[in-house]
Design an enzyme around this catalytic site. Structure first.
Site, PDB file in Angstrom:
ATOM      1  N   HIS A 206      12.121  58.752  37.771  1.00 19.24           N
ATOM      2  CA  HIS A 206      12.706  58.574  36.446  1.00 19.24           C
ATOM      3  C   HIS A 206      11.854  59.305  35.411  1.00 19.24           C
ATOM      4  CE1 HIS A 206       9.433  55.661  36.486  1.00 19.24           C
ATOM      5  NE2 HIS A 206       9.501  55.625  35.167  1.00 19.24           N
ATOM      6  N   ASP A 208      10.564  58.532  31.278  1.00 19.45           N
ATOM      7  CA  ASP A 208      10.494  57.430  30.319  1.00 19.45           C
ATOM      8  C   ASP A 208      11.384  57.746  29.121  1.00 19.45           C
ATOM      9  OD1 ASP A 208       8.730  56.227  32.005  1.00 19.45           O
ATOM     10  OD2 ASP A 208       6.957  56.476  30.742  1.00 19.45           O
ATOM     11  N   HIS A 262       8.681  61.092  37.194  1.00 15.68           N
ATOM     12  CA  HIS A 262       7.605  60.503  37.980  1.00 15.68           C
ATOM     13  C   HIS A 262       8.144  59.302  38.746  1.00 15.68           C
ATOM     14  CE1 HIS A 262       7.591  58.764  33.920  1.00 15.68           C
ATOM     15  NE2 HIS A 262       7.116  57.654  34.434  1.00 15.68           N
ATOM     16  N   ARG A 272      -0.288  46.836  44.215  1.00 19.38           N
ATOM     17  CA  ARG A 272      -0.762  47.701  43.133  1.00 19.38           C
ATOM     18  C   ARG A 272      -0.321  47.107  41.805  1.00 19.38           C
ATOM     19  NH1 ARG A 272       1.687  51.875  40.104  1.00 19.38           N
ATOM     20  NH2 ARG A 272       0.234  53.501  39.390  1.00 19.38           N
TER      21      ARG A 272
END
Length: 328
Positions: A206, A208, A262, A272
Site C-alpha cells: 500500500h 500511505d 511498502h 513484530r
C-alpha cells in the site's frame, strides 16, 4: 507469544483454500536487504551551511525514495521505550477484551479481503489524537505515554513537512493551519507469529494516504519497499525513525515527492511491533499543486473525497487504488 487473534478461525473461507491460491511466482521469496537513506537532523541547528545541507538531504530523500530514516530527531529513547512497553501490554490483553473494550479503535485482519493476497496478518489500535484523553479512563499510563509521544512526533512531522515545502519554494503555514490534533492519529501495530508466513502478508502492499508518516519499529524486521521496480527489505536501524511520504504530499508537490508502495512480510518465528504517527489534514482541506505556475498532475480534491474513494475501492476490489483515481 502465540496470537490470541482468531485470524484463521474467523476467515475460514479464505484460509481453507490458500493452497489453491498460491502464486507460482512466489511474492514472498528472499529479497536484498536495503539500508535506507539517512538524514542527521542535528545539522539543522548548526551553521547555515549545515542547515542547508540537511534540508537538501531531506528533499533529495523525499524525491528519490519517499521512504527514509532520520536520526537525532528529538524523540527521546525513554519515550520510545515506554511506548513499546505500554503497547505490548495493550496487545497482550485477550482478544475479546480488545474487541469489546476498545471497540472504536481496535482493528485486525482485512475485513474486505476476497483472497489471501489481500489479507493482513496483523492487529492494530487506530487512535485519533483527539481521542487520547478518552483512553485515560481505560489506562492512564497508556494515555499519558501516547500523548507525550504524539506531541513530539507531531512537532517532528510538521518540521519535516515545512522543510520539504520550502524546498519547493513554498514558504507556507499550510501544515500548521490544516494538520491539527483533531485530524492526525496514531496507529500501534502488532504482527503476530504467523504459521503460514510463506503465504500471507503481515500488511498488504500500500501507500500511505496522509502527508507523511513517522514510523517507530522494533528490530525484528519485515518492512519492505519498492526500489527500482523491485521489492527490497529494509534493514532495521536502532538509532533511527522512518519517514514515509504519503499520497497527499505527492499530490501537493505535483509529483516531486514520492509516495512509495511498502508492505510488511509476516514472520513464523516471532512477533513484530511498530507505531506510526500520521500527519493528516482536516477532511475539508483541499489538496492541489502548491506551485500555481506549473500544470497540475492531479485534479483538486478534498481529503474527505480521497478517503471516501479509497474506502470504496477497498470495499469493491479488496485493494486500495489511490492517487491514480485523481490524475488530470
Amino acid at each position: 507469544m502465540e496470537s490470541d487473534t482468531p485470524f484463521q478461525e474467523n476467515c475460514k473461507t479464505l484460509f481453507s483454500n490458500f493452497i489453491e491460491e498460491q502464486n507460482p511466482e512466489n511474492p514472498f521469496t528472499a529479497y536484498d536487504e536495503y539500508e535506507l537513506l539517512l538524514v542527521d537532523l542535528s545539522r539543522s541547528g548548526l551553521s547555515d551551511h549545515d542547515r542547508k545541507e540537511c534540508e537538501r538531504d531531506l528533499a533529495m530523500a523525499a524525491k528519490q525514495c519517499g521512504l527514509f530514516q532520520v536520526v537525532n530527531h528529538g524523540v527521546s529513547w525513554e519515550i520510545l521505550a515506554k511506548l513499546k512497553s505500554e503497547q505490548e501490554k495493550l496487545f497482550r490483553q485477550p482478544f475479546e477484551k480488545k474487541v469489546n473494550k476498545f471497540l472504536n479503535c481496535y482493528r485486525w485482519g482485512s475485513p474486505a479481503a476476497t483472497s489471501l493476497m489481500q489479507f493482513s496478518w496483523s492487529e492494530a489500535f487506530h487512535i485519533p489524537l483527539e481521542n487520547i484523553p478518552v483512553l485515560k479512563g481505560f489506562n492512564s499510563s497508556l494515555s499519558t505515554t501516547i500523548a507525550v509521544f504524539a506531541e513530539v512526533a507531531s512537532e517532528l512531522a510538521k518540521r519535516i513537512a515545512e522543510i520539504l515545502a520550502e524546498n519547493l519554494g513554498s514558504k507556507t503555514t499550510f501544515f500548521a493551519k490544516n494538520c491539527m490534533a483533531s485530524s492526525c492519529y496514531l496507529r500501534m501495530n502488532r504482527y503476530p507469529r504467523c504459521p503460514i508466513s510463506s503465504e500471507i502478508y503481515g500488511l498488504v502492499p500500500h501507500t500511505d494516504s496522509d502527508f507523511l508518516t513517522i514510523l517507530c519499529q522494533d528490530q525484528v524486521g519485515g518492512l519492505q519497499m519498492v526500489k527500482d521496480g523491485k521489492w527490497v527489505s529494509i534493514k532495521p536501524n536502532p538509532q533511527a525513525l522512518i519517514v514515509i511520504i504519503g499520497d497527499l504530499f505527492q499530490a501537493w508537490s505535483n509529483g516531486v515527492y514520492k509516495s512509495i508502495e511498502h508492505r510488511v512480510i509476516s514472520n513464523h518465528e516471532g512477533e513484530r511491533f511498530s507505531v506510526g504517527y500520521f500527519l493528516c489534514p482536516s477532511n475539508d482541506t483541499v489538496i492541489q499543486g502548491c506551485n500555481e505556475n506549473e500544470p497540475c498532475m492531479y485534479r483538486k480534491f478534498s481529503f474527505r473525497e480521497y478517503r471516501q474513494q479509497v474506502q470504496e475501492d477497498v470495499k469493491s476490489t479488496g485493494s486500495k487504488v489511490g492517487l491514480s483515481r485523481f490524475l488530470m
